[in-house]
Scaffold this motif. Structure first.
Motif, PDB file in Angstrom:
ATOM      1  N   GLY A 110       0.789  -1.218   0.000  1.00  0.00           N
ATOM      2  CA  GLY A 110       0.000   0.000   0.000  1.00  0.00           C
ATOM      3  C   GLY A 110       0.820   1.267   0.000  1.00  0.00           C
ATOM      4  N   ALA A 111       2.103   1.163   0.341  1.00  0.00           N
ATOM      5  CA  ALA A 111       2.988   2.327   0.367  1.00  0.00           C
ATOM      6  C   ALA A 111       3.474   2.657  -1.043  1.00  0.00           C
ATOM      7  N   SER A 112       4.286   3.725  -1.123  1.00  0.00           N
ATOM      8  CA  SER A 112       4.920   4.123  -2.374  1.00  0.00           C
ATOM      9  C   SER A 112       6.428   4.042  -2.225  1.00  0.00           C
ATOM     10  N   VAL A 113       7.121   3.911  -3.357  1.00  0.00           N
ATOM     11  CA  VAL A 113       8.578   3.927  -3.370  1.00  0.00           C
ATOM     12  C   VAL A 113       9.032   4.862  -4.479  1.00  0.00           C
ATOM     13  N   LYS A 114      10.135   5.579  -4.224  1.00  0.00           N
ATOM     14  CA  LYS A 114      10.698   6.477  -5.220  1.00  0.00           C
ATOM     15  C   LYS A 114      12.175   6.141  -5.374  1.00  0.00           C
ATOM     16  N   VAL A 115      12.549   5.725  -6.577  1.00  0.00           N
ATOM     17  CA  VAL A 115      13.919   5.322  -6.886  1.00  0.00           C
ATOM     18  C   VAL A 115      14.551   6.389  -7.777  1.00  0.00           C
ATOM     19  N   SER A 116      15.779   6.759  -7.474  1.00  0.00           N
ATOM     20  CA  SER A 116      16.461   7.781  -8.283  1.00  0.00           C
ATOM     21  C   SER A 116      17.543   7.165  -9.152  1.00  0.00           C
ATOM     22  N   CYS A 117      17.893   7.881 -10.215  1.00  0.00           N
ATOM     23  CA  CYS A 117      18.889   7.443 -11.187  1.00  0.00           C
ATOM     24  C   CYS A 117      19.655   8.695 -11.622  1.00  0.00           C
ATOM     25  N   LYS A 118      20.888   8.822 -11.155  1.00  0.00           N
ATOM     26  CA  LYS A 118      21.689  10.008 -11.470  1.00  0.00           C
ATOM     27  C   LYS A 118      22.618   9.717 -12.635  1.00  0.00           C
ATOM     28  N   ALA A 119      22.501  10.514 -13.683  1.00  0.00           N
ATOM     29  CA  ALA A 119      23.266  10.305 -14.909  1.00  0.00           C
ATOM     30  C   ALA A 119      24.480  11.216 -14.977  1.00  0.00           C
TER      31      ALA A 119
END
Lengths: 116, 107
Positions: free
Chosen positions: A15-24
């Motif tokens: 039920g939660a959310s996840v935020k994944v980052s990608c630094k280029a």
């Protein structure tokens, strides 16, 4: 050299959310699209969506429409993938990859575990 | 949405064997197909793009062919480091899609 560096592993409740980052780095950030691909444990690759860092336009897999949002921050050359209303089947490794057609360079992957 | 069907899902082969993997698209995708190799715990590696173009630094024993709906990845002489899972990807239209994968194992 081209590098895509992703954020670290996450553990989330259903039920939660996840935020994944990608630094280029190592190339012109606005010249190539960024894809998101995921892989459940022991399963195949699943294409999730794509963003054009120049204008911010996106396209998503139909299966994930309404739950996935990809954004970018041009000031930091970073792309974000947020997945909401998590279920156990969302457990897996999430990859970002660079390429306006066929993705060539890939991030190292981020393990997302959904468990109560 | 365009679907890709890979065959076989797995195969057993020996070092030195010629290996062929096929990928069939549910509609015409011209030559907009790539092939990837993935080893356990690693990100996929691009081998072939535009159906038959070899990605830089990929050994010439890998080759791709086909257009329209039928595509082939060939490894001319299997090496020990080639035991892995291989995937095709259509980049003709969104949503892009992968085949289900072919695992190449040691006989």
């Amino acid at each position: 050299q081209v590098q895509l560096v992703q954020s670290g592993a996450e553990v989330k409740k259903p039920g939660a959310s996840v935020k994944v980052s990608c630094k280029a780095s190592g190339y012109s950030f606005t010249s190539y699209y960024i894809h998101w691909v995921r892989q459940a444990p022991g399963q195949g690759l699943e294409w999730m969506g794509i963003i054009n860092p120049a204008g911010g336009s996106t396209s998503y897999a139909q299966k994930l429409q309404g739950r996935v949002t990809v954004t970018r921050d041009r000031s930091t050359n970073t792309v974000y993938m947020e997945l909401s209303r998590l279920v156990s089947e969302d457990t897996g490794v999430y990859y970002c990859a660079k390429g306006s057609k066929t993705p060539d360079y890939w991030g190292q992957g981020t393990l997302v575990t959904v468990s109560s | 949405a365009i679907q890709l069907t890979q065959s076989p899902s797995s195969l057993s082969a020996s070092v030195g064997d010629r290996v062929t993997i096929t990928c069939r698209a549910s509609q015409d995708i011209r030559s907009d197909l790539g092939w990837y190799q993935q080893k356990p715990g690693r990100a996929p590696k691009l081998l072939i793009y535009a159906a038959s173009s070899l990605q830089s630094d990929v050994p010439s024993r890998f080759s791709g062919s086909g257009s329209g709906t039928d595509f082939t990845l060939t490894i001319s002489s299997l090496q020990p480091e080639d035991f892995a899972t291989y995937y095709c990807l259509q980049d003709y239209s969104y949503p892009q899609a992968f085949g289900q994968g072919t695992k190449v194992e040691l006989k």
